[in-house]
Design a protein around this motif. Structure first.
Motif, short mmCIF file in Angstrom:
data_model
loop_
_atom_site.label_atom_id
_atom_site.label_comp_id
_atom_site.label_asym_id
_atom_site.label_seq_id
_atom_site.Cartn_x
_atom_site.Cartn_y
_atom_site.Cartn_z
N ASN A 1 0.82 -1.21 0.00
CA ASN A 1 0.00 0.00 0.00
C ASN A 1 0.86 1.26 0.00
O ASN A 1 0.47 2.29 -0.54
CB ASN A 1 -0.93 0.00 1.21
CG ASN A 1 -2.03 -1.03 1.10
OD1 ASN A 1 -2.35 -1.49 0.00
ND2 ASN A 1 -2.62 -1.41 2.22
N GLU A 2 2.03 1.16 0.58
CA GLU A 2 2.97 2.28 0.59
C GLU A 2 3.68 2.44 -0.75
O GLU A 2 3.89 3.55 -1.24
CB GLU A 2 4.00 2.07 1.70
CG GLU A 2 5.15 3.07 1.69
CD GLU A 2 6.29 2.64 2.58
OE1 GLU A 2 7.42 3.09 2.34
OE2 GLU A 2 6.06 1.83 3.51
N LEU A 3 4.01 1.31 -1.37
CA LEU A 3 4.84 1.33 -2.58
C LEU A 3 4.02 1.51 -3.86
O LEU A 3 4.51 2.11 -4.83
CB LEU A 3 5.65 0.03 -2.68
CG LEU A 3 6.66 -0.22 -1.56
CD1 LEU A 3 7.27 -1.59 -1.72
CD2 LEU A 3 7.73 0.85 -1.55
N SER A 4 2.82 0.97 -3.90
CA SER A 4 2.04 0.97 -5.14
C SER A 4 1.83 2.36 -5.75
O SER A 4 2.01 2.53 -6.96
CB SER A 4 0.68 0.29 -4.91
OG SER A 4 -0.09 0.28 -6.09
N PRO A 5 1.47 3.37 -4.95
CA PRO A 5 1.22 4.69 -5.57
C PRO A 5 2.47 5.32 -6.20
O PRO A 5 2.35 6.16 -7.09
CB PRO A 5 0.73 5.53 -4.39
CG PRO A 5 0.23 4.55 -3.39
CD PRO A 5 1.11 3.36 -3.52
N LYS A 6 3.65 4.91 -5.76
CA LYS A 6 4.88 5.52 -6.30
C LYS A 6 5.70 4.49 -7.08
O LYS A 6 6.91 4.61 -7.19
CB LYS A 6 5.71 6.11 -5.17
CG LYS A 6 6.05 5.15 -4.04
CD LYS A 6 6.80 5.86 -2.92
CE LYS A 6 7.14 4.90 -1.78
NZ LYS A 6 7.81 5.60 -0.66
N TRP A 7 5.02 3.51 -7.61
CA TRP A 7 5.70 2.47 -8.39
C TRP A 7 6.41 3.08 -9.59
O TRP A 7 5.84 3.89 -10.31
CB TRP A 7 4.68 1.44 -8.84
CG TRP A 7 5.27 0.21 -9.45
CD1 TRP A 7 5.40 -0.06 -10.78
CD2 TRP A 7 5.82 -0.91 -8.75
NE1 TRP A 7 5.98 -1.29 -10.95
CE2 TRP A 7 6.26 -1.83 -9.73
CE3 TRP A 7 5.98 -1.22 -7.39
CZ2 TRP A 7 6.85 -3.04 -9.38
CZ3 TRP A 7 6.58 -2.42 -7.07
CH2 TRP A 7 6.99 -3.32 -8.05
N PRO A 8 7.66 2.72 -9.84
CA PRO A 8 8.42 3.35 -10.93
C PRO A 8 8.00 2.83 -12.30
O PRO A 8 7.35 1.79 -12.42
CB PRO A 8 9.86 2.93 -10.62
CG PRO A 8 9.70 1.60 -9.93
CD PRO A 8 8.45 1.72 -9.11
N LYS A 9 8.37 3.57 -13.33
CA LYS A 9 8.05 3.15 -14.69
C LYS A 9 8.90 1.97 -15.13
O LYS A 9 8.50 1.21 -16.01
CB LYS A 9 8.26 4.33 -15.65
CG LYS A 9 7.29 5.48 -15.43
CD LYS A 9 7.53 6.59 -16.44
CE LYS A 9 6.53 7.72 -16.25
NZ LYS A 9 6.75 8.82 -17.22
#
Length: 399
Positions: free
Chosen positions: A276-284
């Motif tokens: 939940n912390e990582l998903s919104p800022k997942w890299p391209k």
């Protein structure tokens, strides 16, 4: 009297001619009228024929329209039934492999793309040890794209695992010249698959494998023991089954576990809260985000619990000979449930590790060809980790 009779006959002759003329005109007019009537009848017949033909064509088109509409309705019904069937099969598949009285330790997902032969080898390795603990570790295959051989192979395990398919037609735009598009597609696939497993299927933990990996006999026991630490100690970001320096000449203790400041990858587990912390800022592209872990650490074994046999993939085998092929995978079944792993908690590990260093004994170096070769290998590993860590991790998430 005779004169009147003569005059009367005189008028009869013109009257006869007039009568004959009138009759001729009437006959001509009647003939013309008859011809026109015949033409009108013919025109009427032609018009009637054309009208009937048009009516027949309209009727046929209406029948075709009705048939198409009925066909569309049938297709819509079939699609709805197919969707319902897929959902039902997915639920039944999960019900077959999940014991309702037991909460799964983690879902296991094999990330695949276009290597059906690799996938078959990976699934065989996983099922060898997963079948007996299927209720604890429900198994998924997530395919990126529509390679028919991979899809057929994945669906052939329908009664042992759940199949997911990621289709993405959006164009890829790299951020820097020379970058491989494949790594951008891989990043999209990973985000989609983890969102599905955490948000749709509501798993608390997920173990990520790739389609070119084999697992050790104690793979699942290791992760079950580590799951308790992962939940208890929030300074642990993820648990990995991999050691980047796990080549045969460097490892010997299958019981040894460590905390690491960098992400090992290649067979790893994370929790829903971390996702939940990582998903919104997942890299391209590339997994370098896991090295920005805000002071948290990762658990890893000394001896790897996975082996990567993927010589052919997105990284084109450039690291395989030197760093992957020599990896030692654990070949004994450690009883992790009987092991006390509390030394790995944040408040104890520093003291534990200091004790290991304190007990270490200097080794006498014999400068032989073999020792020099070992030192060169170690130096190469250190240089590789220093200069290519991010690229290495990115290029080992393969499909």
């Amino acid at each position: 009297m005779a004169k009147l009779s003569c005059d009367f006959r005189f008028f009869l002759i013109p009257a006869a001619f007039l009568f004959i003329y009138i009759q001729m005109r009437l006959f001509t007019t009647q003939s013309e009228y008859a011809d026109r009537m015949a033409e009108a009848v013919d025109a009427e017949h032609h018009c009637t024929s054309q009208t009937r033909l048009l009516i027949d064509q309209i009727s046929m088109q209406q029948e075709q329209i009705v048939a198409l509409e009925e066909g569309k309705k049938r297709k819509d019904q079939e699609c709805a039934q197919l969707k319902a069937l897929i959902n039902d099969l997915e639920k039944k598949a999960l019900q077959r492999i999940i014991n309702k009285t037991q909460v799964p330790v983690a879902a296991v997902v094999i990330m695949a793309c276009n290597r059906a032969d690799y996938l078959e080898r990976t699934v065989a390795s996983v099922l060898k040890y997963q079948s007996s603990v299927a209720s604890k570790y429900p198994l998924f295959i997530s395919q990126d794209g529509s390679d028919p051989n991979v899809k057929t192979k994945a669906l052939s395990y329908y009664n042992q695992l759940t199949y997911m398919q990621h289709i993405d037609y959006d164009p890829v735009h790299t951020e820097r010249p020379g970058e491989l598009i494949a790594y951008y597609k891989i990043a999209r696939h990973y985000k989609w698959a983890l969102d599905e497993l955490f948000n749709k299927h509501n798993f608390d933990r997920v173990i990520i494998l790739e389609d070119d990996m084999e697992i050790a006999p104690d793979f699942f026991d290791y992760f079950e023991a580590a799951a308790a630490l992962l939940d208890k100690d929030k300074s642990i970001m993820a648990v990995s089954s991999w050691n980047d320096n796990g080549q045969k000449q460097f490892v010997y203790d299958p019981y040894a576990l460590y905390r690491s400041d960098f992400f090992p990858g290649l067979g790893w587990m994370l929790t829903r809260s971390t996702w939940n912390e990582l998903s919104p800022k997942w890299p391209k592209a590339y997994p370098s985000w896991l090295n920005n872990h805000k002071g948290r650490q990762f658990l890893r074994p000394e001896v790897c619990r996975t082996y990567n046999f993927g010589e052919h993939g997105s990284s084109m085998g450039q690291f395989f000979q030197n760093y992957l092929q020599p990896i030692k995978m654990n070949d004994i079944k450690v009883d992790w449930n009987s092991q006390d792993l509390s030394y790995l908690l944040e408040d104890k590990f520093a003291k534990y590790f200091a004790g290991i260093l304190k007990m270490a004994k200097p080794a006498m170096c014999v400068f032989s060809i073999e020792i020099n070769q070992t030192l060169k290998t170690l130096h190469g590993n250190l240089e590789f980790l220093k200069n290519g860590r991010t690229a290495y991790q990115g290029q080992h998430i393969k499909e």
